[in-house]
Design an enzyme around this catalytic site. Structure first.
Site, PDB file in Angstrom:
ATOM      1  N   TYR A 204       0.841  -1.199   0.000  1.00  0.00           N
ATOM      2  CA  TYR A 204       0.000   0.000   0.000  1.00  0.00           C
ATOM      3  C   TYR A 204       0.880   1.254   0.000  1.00  0.00           C
ATOM      4  O   TYR A 204       0.602   2.213  -0.705  1.00  0.00           O
ATOM      5  CB  TYR A 204      -0.931   0.020   1.224  1.00  0.00           C
ATOM      6  CG  TYR A 204      -1.938   1.149   1.138  1.00  0.00           C
ATOM      7  CD1 TYR A 204      -3.191   0.930   0.558  1.00  0.00           C
ATOM      8  CD2 TYR A 204      -1.631   2.427   1.588  1.00  0.00           C
ATOM      9  CE1 TYR A 204      -4.105   1.963   0.429  1.00  0.00           C
ATOM     10  CE2 TYR A 204      -2.542   3.460   1.468  1.00  0.00           C
ATOM     11  CZ  TYR A 204      -3.771   3.233   0.895  1.00  0.00           C
ATOM     12  OH  TYR A 204      -4.672   4.250   0.765  1.00  0.00           O
TER      13      TYR A 204
ATOM     14  N   PHE B 123      -7.738  21.549 -24.605  1.00  0.00           N
ATOM     15  CA  PHE B 123      -8.026  20.115 -24.684  1.00  0.00           C
ATOM     16  C   PHE B 123      -9.237  19.856 -23.796  1.00  0.00           C
ATOM     17  O   PHE B 123      -9.402  20.502 -22.756  1.00  0.00           O
ATOM     18  CB  PHE B 123      -6.832  19.236 -24.289  1.00  0.00           C
ATOM     19  CG  PHE B 123      -7.195  17.787 -24.456  1.00  0.00           C
ATOM     20  CD1 PHE B 123      -7.348  17.256 -25.730  1.00  0.00           C
ATOM     21  CD2 PHE B 123      -7.490  16.988 -23.364  1.00  0.00           C
ATOM     22  CE1 PHE B 123      -7.780  15.945 -25.904  1.00  0.00           C
ATOM     23  CE2 PHE B 123      -7.919  15.675 -23.537  1.00  0.00           C
ATOM     24  CZ  PHE B 123      -8.056  15.155 -24.814  1.00  0.00           C
ATOM     25  N   THR B 124     -10.054  18.897 -24.188  1.00  0.00           N
ATOM     26  CA  THR B 124     -11.370  18.690 -23.569  1.00  0.00           C
ATOM     27  C   THR B 124     -11.312  18.570 -22.044  1.00  0.00           C
ATOM     28  O   THR B 124     -11.905  19.376 -21.332  1.00  0.00           O
ATOM     29  CB  THR B 124     -12.026  17.429 -24.169  1.00  0.00           C
ATOM     30  OG1 THR B 124     -11.101  16.335 -24.041  1.00  0.00           O
ATOM     31  CG2 THR B 124     -12.358  17.637 -25.641  1.00  0.00           C
TER      32      THR B 124
ATOM     33  N   ASP C 286       1.449  20.287 -20.478  1.00  0.00           N
ATOM     34  CA  ASP C 286       0.750  19.026 -20.737  1.00  0.00           C
ATOM     35  C   ASP C 286       1.678  18.213 -21.626  1.00  0.00           C
ATOM     36  O   ASP C 286       1.786  18.439 -22.828  1.00  0.00           O
ATOM     37  CB  ASP C 286      -0.594  19.295 -21.424  1.00  0.00           C
ATOM     38  CG  ASP C 286      -1.347  18.000 -21.697  1.00  0.00           C
ATOM     39  OD1 ASP C 286      -0.704  16.925 -21.698  1.00  0.00           O
ATOM     40  OD2 ASP C 286      -2.561  18.053 -21.920  1.00  0.00           O
TER      41      ASP C 286
ATOM     42  N   LYS D 195      -0.298   7.661 -23.484  1.00  0.00           N
ATOM     43  CA  LYS D 195       0.081   7.991 -24.873  1.00  0.00           C
ATOM     44  C   LYS D 195       1.571   7.696 -25.064  1.00  0.00           C
ATOM     45  O   LYS D 195       1.967   6.547 -25.155  1.00  0.00           O
ATOM     46  CB  LYS D 195      -0.253   9.456 -25.169  1.00  0.00           C
ATOM     47  CG  LYS D 195      -1.751   9.720 -25.398  1.00  0.00           C
ATOM     48  CD  LYS D 195      -2.522   9.872 -24.134  1.00  0.00           C
ATOM     49  CE  LYS D 195      -3.888  10.484 -24.349  1.00  0.00           C
ATOM     50  NZ  LYS D 195      -4.685  10.484 -23.106  1.00  0.00           N
TER      51      LYS D 195
ATOM     52  N   ARG E  50     -13.338  15.283 -33.754  1.00  0.00           N
ATOM     53  CA  ARG E  50     -12.699  16.354 -32.996  1.00  0.00           C
ATOM     54  C   ARG E  50     -13.173  17.659 -33.629  1.00  0.00           C
ATOM     55  O   ARG E  50     -12.486  18.281 -34.416  1.00  0.00           O
ATOM     56  CB  ARG E  50     -11.172  16.266 -33.049  1.00  0.00           C
ATOM     57  CG  ARG E  50     -10.589  15.045 -32.345  1.00  0.00           C
ATOM     58  CD  ARG E  50     -10.205  15.219 -30.893  1.00  0.00           C
ATOM     59  NE  ARG E  50     -11.245  15.095 -29.904  1.00  0.00           N
ATOM     60  CZ  ARG E  50     -11.032  14.680 -28.648  1.00  0.00           C
ATOM     61  NH1 ARG E  50      -9.846  14.292 -28.259  1.00  0.00           N
ATOM     62  NH2 ARG E  50     -12.010  14.653 -27.787  1.00  0.00           N
TER      63      ARG E  50
ATOM     64  N   PHE F  99     -18.992  14.376 -26.072  1.00  0.00           N
ATOM     65  CA  PHE F  99     -18.602  13.506 -27.195  1.00  0.00           C
ATOM     66  C   PHE F  99     -18.519  12.043 -26.796  1.00  0.00           C
ATOM     67  O   PHE F  99     -18.694  11.158 -27.629  1.00  0.00           O
ATOM     68  CB  PHE F  99     -17.270  13.970 -27.798  1.00  0.00           C
ATOM     69  CG  PHE F  99     -16.129  14.017 -26.820  1.00  0.00           C
ATOM     70  CD1 PHE F  99     -15.955  15.117 -25.990  1.00  0.00           C
ATOM     71  CD2 PHE F  99     -15.233  12.969 -26.717  1.00  0.00           C
ATOM     72  CE1 PHE F  99     -14.909  15.171 -25.075  1.00  0.00           C
ATOM     73  CE2 PHE F  99     -14.178  13.006 -25.813  1.00  0.00           C
ATOM     74  CZ  PHE F  99     -14.019  14.115 -24.982  1.00  0.00           C
TER      75      PHE F  99
HETATM   76  O1  PLI Z   1      -7.170  10.435 -20.898  1.00  0.00           O
HETATM   77  P1  PLI Z   1      -6.339  10.932 -19.753  1.00  0.00           P
HETATM   78  O2  PLI Z   1      -7.143  11.336 -18.594  1.00  0.00           O
HETATM   79  O3  PLI Z   1      -5.239  10.002 -19.397  1.00  0.00           O
HETATM   80  O4  PLI Z   1      -5.556  12.246 -20.284  1.00  0.00           O
HETATM   81  C1  PLI Z   1      -6.208  13.412 -20.621  1.00  0.00           C
HETATM   82  C2  PLI Z   1      -5.465  14.129 -21.697  1.00  0.00           C
HETATM   83  C3  PLI Z   1      -4.780  15.249 -21.380  1.00  0.00           C
HETATM   84  N1  PLI Z   1      -4.095  15.939 -22.330  1.00  0.00           N
HETATM   85  C4  PLI Z   1      -4.061  15.559 -23.619  1.00  0.00           C
HETATM   86  C5  PLI Z   1      -3.300  16.369 -24.599  1.00  0.00           C
HETATM   87  C6  PLI Z   1      -4.732  14.425 -24.012  1.00  0.00           C
HETATM   88  O5  PLI Z   1      -4.675  14.045 -25.275  1.00  0.00           O
HETATM   89  C7  PLI Z   1      -5.482  13.675 -23.038  1.00  0.00           C
HETATM   90  C8  PLI Z   1      -6.254  12.567 -23.406  1.00  0.00           C
HETATM   91  N2  PLI Z   1      -6.479  12.291 -24.664  1.00  0.00           N
HETATM   92  C9  PLI Z   1      -7.264  11.371 -25.181  1.00  0.00           C
HETATM   93  C10 PLI Z   1      -8.043  10.409 -24.375  1.00  0.00           C
HETATM   94  C11 PLI Z   1      -7.339  11.293 -26.627  1.00  0.00           C
HETATM   95  O6  PLI Z   1      -8.025  10.410 -27.146  1.00  0.00           O
HETATM   96  O7  PLI Z   1      -6.706  12.137 -27.285  1.00  0.00           O
END
Ligand code: PLI
Length: 460
Positions: A75, A127-128, A218, A261, A385, A451
Site C-alpha cells: 500500500y 483540450f477537452t 501538458d 500515450k 474532434r 462527445f
Molecule cells: O485520458 P487521460 O485522462 O489520461 O488524459 C487526458 C489528456 C490530457 N491531455 C491531452 C493532450 C490528451 O490528449 C489527453 C487525453 N487524450 C485522449 C483520451 C485522446 O483520445 O486524445
C-alpha cells in the site's frame, strides 16, 4: 542502383498477436445504429481497426510485460514508485512526482490547487478534459495559439506555437496576478498533433519569467513533439529526442501527464512539479482523489510498466518509426486527394470534415457523420474532434471551433503498414461517394464531455 529510397521500419518484431473480427456491412449497420452514430458507443469487438484514440491502446514491450511481474503491491512505499520517480527525474527533469490514475486525475488536482474563481488560463488550444477541469475550478481558458493552427491548409512547421501578442493582450487586460499559469501542450492534440518549437518555448519562458507567471506543461505527447524539433528546427538535428525532451521540460515549472500515450502503457499518469509548496499541497490532495502519494490510483505493476515505457518512448528509433507510420498514412490519404490537416502531426491523421463534406453545416456534425460513414464502410473506428468535442460554454452556448476534424489516431506499435493501406482505401471510398452523405442530429446530450456519450440520428 541510383535513387534507392530508404524506408523507415519498426525497431521491434511481433511476438504475440490479437485476433480481430472482420464484420459484414449488415453487422456494421446494426452496430452503428445501436451506438447512436457515436463511435465511442461501439463495442470494440465490432471494430476491425481501432483508431478511436492512441490513449492506452499501445502495445507494451516484452520488457514492460516482464516489469508487470515485478509489481510491488505494498500500500505504501512500493519500490516501483521509487523506480518511476527516478525515471521521471532523469528523463523528464522534474523534481517531484505524484502518480495519478491517468492524465485527468493530475489535471483535477493541479486545477484545484492553482486556479481561483475568475482566473484566466491562457493555453495553446484547448483540450477537452484540461479545459473542463480549469472551468470546474472557476477559471476561464483563453486560446493563445497562433492563427495558423486554426487553418488546416497552412503548412507552417510549428503550428503549436504560442502567439505572444495574444498572451500579452491578456496580461494587460487582466493583470498577471489573475493568470495562475500558462497551459502549454506539446504536440497540440486538437490542432492535429502539431508541435511547438523550442524557439517559441524559450521566448514564452522569457516573457513568463518577466511577468512571474508559471508554465504548466501538458507533456502527454512530448516525445513526438521533440522528434519534430529534431527533424525541423535549426540547431537540433544532432540532438537526441531524449535531450530535446529534457530541454523542453526545463522551460516549464511542472507537468501533467497522461502516460497512456507517449509512455506506452495502458493506464497511468502523473503530476510532476518543481515547486515544493505546490507539490506539498498536491500531495495533500492526491490522497483525497487518487490514492496514497506513492501509488496515486495505480498498481505497483502499472508504475513499473510506466517507468520502463518512458525509457523506451524517448529512443530515437522508436519515435522515428512511430511518427513514420503516421506520415505514411497521411501521404496515402493525400495521394487520394483527401483533405487532411497539414503538416502531418505526430499521433494521427486529421481529416478536414468541412472540406470533405462541404454540404453539411457544422450544426449537423460533419466530422461525427464522417466517423460513422468510415465505420460503416470498413469497420475502421475513428473519432470526432469538432463541434461535438468542443461542447458548450459556461453560459450554455455551443462552442463552434474553426476546426471540424475527424481523427484517425494511430496506437503505438500495434498496426502494420497493410492496415494503413486498408484505412486510406476506406477513407478514399467514402470520399468518392461524399456528395450522397447526409448529416446527423443530436438526440441525447450529456452535461460534461458530451462527445463520449452523446447519441445521434441520421437526417432524412
Ligand atoms: O485520458 P487521460 O485522462 O489520461 O488524459 C487526458 C489528456 C490530457 N491531455 C491531452 C493532450 C490528451 O490528449 C489527453 C487525453 N487524450 C485522449 C483520451 C485522446 O483520445 O486524445
Amino acid at each position: 542502383m541510383k535513387n534507392i529510397h530508404h524506408s523507415w521500419a519498426e525497431p521491434y518484431k511481433i511476438k504475440m498477436v490479437e485476433l480481430l473480427k472482420i464484420s459484414t456491412a449488415t453487422q456494421r449497420k446494426k452496430a452503428m445504429k445501436e451506438a447512436g452514430f457515436n463511435t465511442f458507443l461501439l463495442r470494440s469487438e465490432d471494430v476491425y481497426i481501432d483508431l478511436l484514440t492512441d490513449s492506452g491502446t499501445s502495445a507494451m514491450s516484452d520488457r514492460q510485460w516482464a516489469g508487470l511481474m515485478m509489481g510491488d503491491e505494498a500500500y505504501a512505499g512500493s519500490k516501483n514508485f521509487y523506480h518511476l520517480e527516478k525515471v521521471v527525474k532523469e528523463v523528464y527533469g522534474y523534481k517531484y512526482l505524484l502518480p495519478t490514475h491517468q492524465g485527468r486525475g493530475a489535471e483535477n488536482i493541479l486545477s484545484r490547487i492553482l486556479i481561483k474563481k475568475g482566473d484566466i488560463i491562457p493555453g495553446n488550444m484547448y483540450f477537452t478534459t484540461t479545459r473542463l477541469h480549469q472551468e470546474l475550478a472557476g477559471g476561464k481558458f483563453e486560446d493563445i495559439i497562433i492563427d495558423e493552427a486554426h487553418d488546416p491548409e497552412n503548412e507552417f512547421a510549428f503550428k503549436g506555437n504560442v502567439d505572444l501578442d495574444k498572451l500579452d493582450r491578456l496580461v494587460k487586460k487582466h493583470g498577471a496576478a489573475k493568470i495562475p499559469y500558462v497551459s502549454i501542450a506539446t504536440s497540440v492534440n486538437m490542432a492535429g498533433g502539431q508541435p511547438i518549437s523550442m524557439k517559441n518555448l524559450k521566448e514564452l519562458r522569457a516573457y513568463c519569467k518577466k511577468h512571474k507567471i508559471r508554465i504548466i506543461h501538458d507533456m502527454t505527447r512530448v516525445a513526438e513533439n521533440a522528434y519534430f524539433i529534431q527533424q525541423k528546427e535549426k540547431g537540433y538535428e544532432k540532438k537526441s529526442v531524449k535531450e530535446i525532451v529534457n530541454e523542453i521540460n526545463s522551460y516549464t515549472d511542472g507537468a501533467t501527464m497522461s502516460a497512456k500515450k507517449d509512455a506506452l502503457v495502458n493506464i497511468g499518469g502523473f503530476l510532476a512539479l518543481n515547486e515544493w509548496d505546490v507539490f506539498e499541497e498536491a500531495r495533500n490532495m492526491v490522497v483525497v482523489y487518487e490514492g496514497l502519494h506513492t501509488y496515486g490510483g495505480l498498481a505497483g505493476r502499472d508504475m513499473e510498466a510506466m517507468a520502463i515505457g518512458i525509457g523506451e518512448s524517448v529512443c530515437d528509433d522508436h519515435i522515428r518509426a512511430r511518427v513514420g507510420q503516421v506520415i505514411y498514412l497521411g501521404n496515402k490519404m493525400m495521394e487520394y486527394g483527401i483533405p487532411i490537416v497539414k503538416p502531418i502531426g505526430g499521433h494521427g491523421i486529421f481529416l478536414d470534415a468541412k472540406k470533405f463534406l462541404p454540404h453539411i453545416p457544422q450544426e449537423n456534425y460533419p466530422a461525427q457523420t464522417l466517423a460513422a460513414e468510415i465505420y460503416l464502410d470498413s469497420g475502421v473506428r475513428t473519432m470526432e474532434r469538432g463541434v461535438v468535442s468542443a461542447g458548450r460554454k459556461a453560459n450554455g452556448e455551443n462552442y463552434y471551433p474553426k476546426l471540424e476534424l475527424l481523427r484517425f489516431t494511430i496506437p503505438r506499435r500495434v498496426y502494420t503498414q497493410a492496415h494503413m493501406d486498408v484505412i486510406a482505401e476506406s477513407a478514399a471510398s467514402v470520399f468518392e461517394r461524399r456528395n450522397k452523405i447526409k448529416g446527423l442530429k443530436m438526440v441525447y446530450e450529456p452535461r460534461y464531455l458530451r462527445f463520449f456519450q452523446a447519441r445521434f440520428e441520421k437526417l432524412n
